[in-house]
Design an enzyme around this catalytic site. Structure first.
Site, PDB file in Angstrom:
ATOM      1  N   PRO A  89      -2.292  60.921  -4.319  1.00 31.31           N
ATOM      2  CA  PRO A  89      -3.590  60.230  -4.265  1.00 31.31           C
ATOM      3  C   PRO A  89      -3.805  59.309  -5.474  1.00 31.31           C
ATOM      4  O   PRO A  89      -4.659  58.439  -5.470  1.00 31.31           O
ATOM      5  CB  PRO A  89      -4.618  61.369  -4.277  1.00 31.31           C
ATOM      6  CG  PRO A  89      -3.863  62.580  -3.908  1.00 31.31           C
ATOM      7  CD  PRO A  89      -2.453  62.377  -4.389  1.00 31.31           C
ATOM      8  N   GLU A 116      -0.481  71.684  -6.520  1.00 29.93           N
ATOM      9  CA  GLU A 116      -1.402  70.705  -7.112  1.00 29.93           C
ATOM     10  C   GLU A 116      -0.672  69.425  -7.519  1.00 29.93           C
ATOM     11  O   GLU A 116      -1.281  68.505  -8.044  1.00 29.93           O
ATOM     12  CB  GLU A 116      -2.095  71.303  -8.337  1.00 29.93           C
ATOM     13  CG  GLU A 116      -2.958  72.531  -8.029  1.00 29.93           C
ATOM     14  CD  GLU A 116      -3.976  72.256  -6.941  1.00 29.93           C
ATOM     15  OE1 GLU A 116      -3.974  72.969  -5.925  1.00 29.93           O
ATOM     16  OE2 GLU A 116      -4.751  71.290  -7.098  1.00 29.93           O
ATOM     17  N   ARG A 154       9.543  50.486  11.481  1.00 33.11           N
ATOM     18  CA  ARG A 154       9.168  49.531  12.532  1.00 33.11           C
ATOM     19  C   ARG A 154       9.571  48.113  12.175  1.00 33.11           C
ATOM     20  O   ARG A 154       9.799  47.279  13.042  1.00 33.11           O
ATOM     21  CB  ARG A 154       7.653  49.580  12.777  1.00 33.11           C
ATOM     22  CG  ARG A 154       7.138  50.879  13.305  1.00 33.11           C
ATOM     23  CD  ARG A 154       5.616  50.827  13.499  1.00 33.11           C
ATOM     24  NE  ARG A 154       5.248  50.012  14.664  1.00 33.11           N
ATOM     25  CZ  ARG A 154       4.742  48.804  14.598  1.00 33.11           C
ATOM     26  NH1 ARG A 154       4.555  48.233  13.422  1.00 33.11           N
ATOM     27  NH2 ARG A 154       4.420  48.139  15.683  1.00 33.11           N
ATOM     28  N   ASP A 169       1.698  42.520  15.530  1.00 36.87           N
ATOM     29  CA  ASP A 169       0.804  43.450  14.839  1.00 36.87           C
ATOM     30  C   ASP A 169      -0.223  42.671  14.037  1.00 36.87           C
ATOM     31  O   ASP A 169       0.118  41.906  13.144  1.00 36.87           O
ATOM     32  CB  ASP A 169       1.602  44.352  13.885  1.00 36.87           C
ATOM     33  CG  ASP A 169       2.176  45.559  14.634  1.00 36.87           C
ATOM     34  OD1 ASP A 169       1.945  45.628  15.852  1.00 36.87           O
ATOM     35  OD2 ASP A 169       2.829  46.383  14.000  1.00 36.87           O
TER      36      ASP A 169
END
Ligand SMILES: Nc1nonc1C(=O)N[C@@H]1CC[C@H](O)C1
Length: 246
Positions: A89, A116, A154, A169
């Site tokens: 994160p 963690e 992709r 896309d």
């Protein structure tokens, strides 16, 4: 594309390597995924891979030595010096632009945290880049690694046939996708927009572009602020907003 994955749960990656477009890419040899499990590099009797954080606090961290050994082991398997990415994160948000840049590389190493997270010194010593798949906390980096690998795969030339071309896309253009419809022409009293049945490809292209720009304006206006829209695109967006206002 060669991808080396450092993970305590390699079996999770069957979702990527055995299914769909990415599974086909692996079968064709367009994507190769190798694994290195820190547990195989934990040499104590209990094969310990986690340890308590200095300074106290909840939870555990991945032990330094098994993780370092696992990273070093997978790096040696890379066909070319790999870019080492840690999913977390605290990383830079993954965007289609970054996916496109990563798809141009020959080899990647993806480090998946658990507990963690990992010791900061591993990041300093081994990691080239931290990437986040979103502002939330997962129980492991594996899903982030699979999201990244799916999006990158992709874009590997030859992976997508015309049937599912990546070129269309919308995110590649920087905006959201338009609405899509398939048979039947009427369903639950709702008809497919007539323009899509017209066979007029110029009109269909304009309609799809207008819908993409309009819904981007409505749902994710921040995506438009950095884009220099062409005259046509600005006109279509204005048209969409006028129609919405009536
Ligand atoms: N958001 C994310 N984007 O990539 N990875 C994550 C993420 O939440 N990772 C977890 C944090 C602690 C645990 O070790 C794994």
């Amino acid at each position: 594309m060669w991808a080396g994955v450092v993970t305590l749960f390699p079996e999770m990656f069957s979702a990527l390597t055995e299914h769909g477009v990415s599974g086909r890419a692996v079968k064709r040899g367009q994507l190769e995924v190798a694994f290195s499990n820190p547990r195989d590099h934990a040499h104590d009797r209990h094969r310990t891979v986690d340890d308590r954080p200095f300074g106290g606090g909840p939870g555990m961290l991945m032990k330094v030595e098994p993780l370092l050994e696992a990273i070093q082991a997978i790096r040696q398997q890379a066909p070319s010096p790999p870019r080492v990415i840690y999913l977390s994160p605290q990383g830079r948000p993954l965007t289609q632009q970054r996916v496109t840049e990563l798809a141009a590389l020959d080899s990647l190493v993806l480090v998946c945290g658990r507990y963690e997270g990992i010791d900061e010194r591993i990041i300093e010593m081994c990691v080239d880049e931290e990437i986040s798949i979103g502002d939330y906390v997962l129980s492991g980096g594996e899903l982030g690694a699979m999201v990244l690998l799916d999006a990158v795969t992709r874009l590997i030339p030859g992976v997508l046939g015309h049937a599912d071309s990546a070129v269309e896309d919308s995110f590649t253009e920087g905006w959201l996708d338009c609405p899509h419809y398939t048979r039947p022409e009427e369903f639950a009293g709702r008809r497919v927009p007539e323009v899509l049945l017209s066979g007029n490809h110029a009109l269909i292209r304009r309609w799809r572009l207008k819908q993409s720009l309009g819904r981007t304006w409505q749902r994710r206006p921040e995506l438009l602020k950095d884009l220099a829209l062409s005259d046509e695109q600005q006109q279509l967006l204005a048209e969409f907003l006028r129609e919405q206002a009536t």
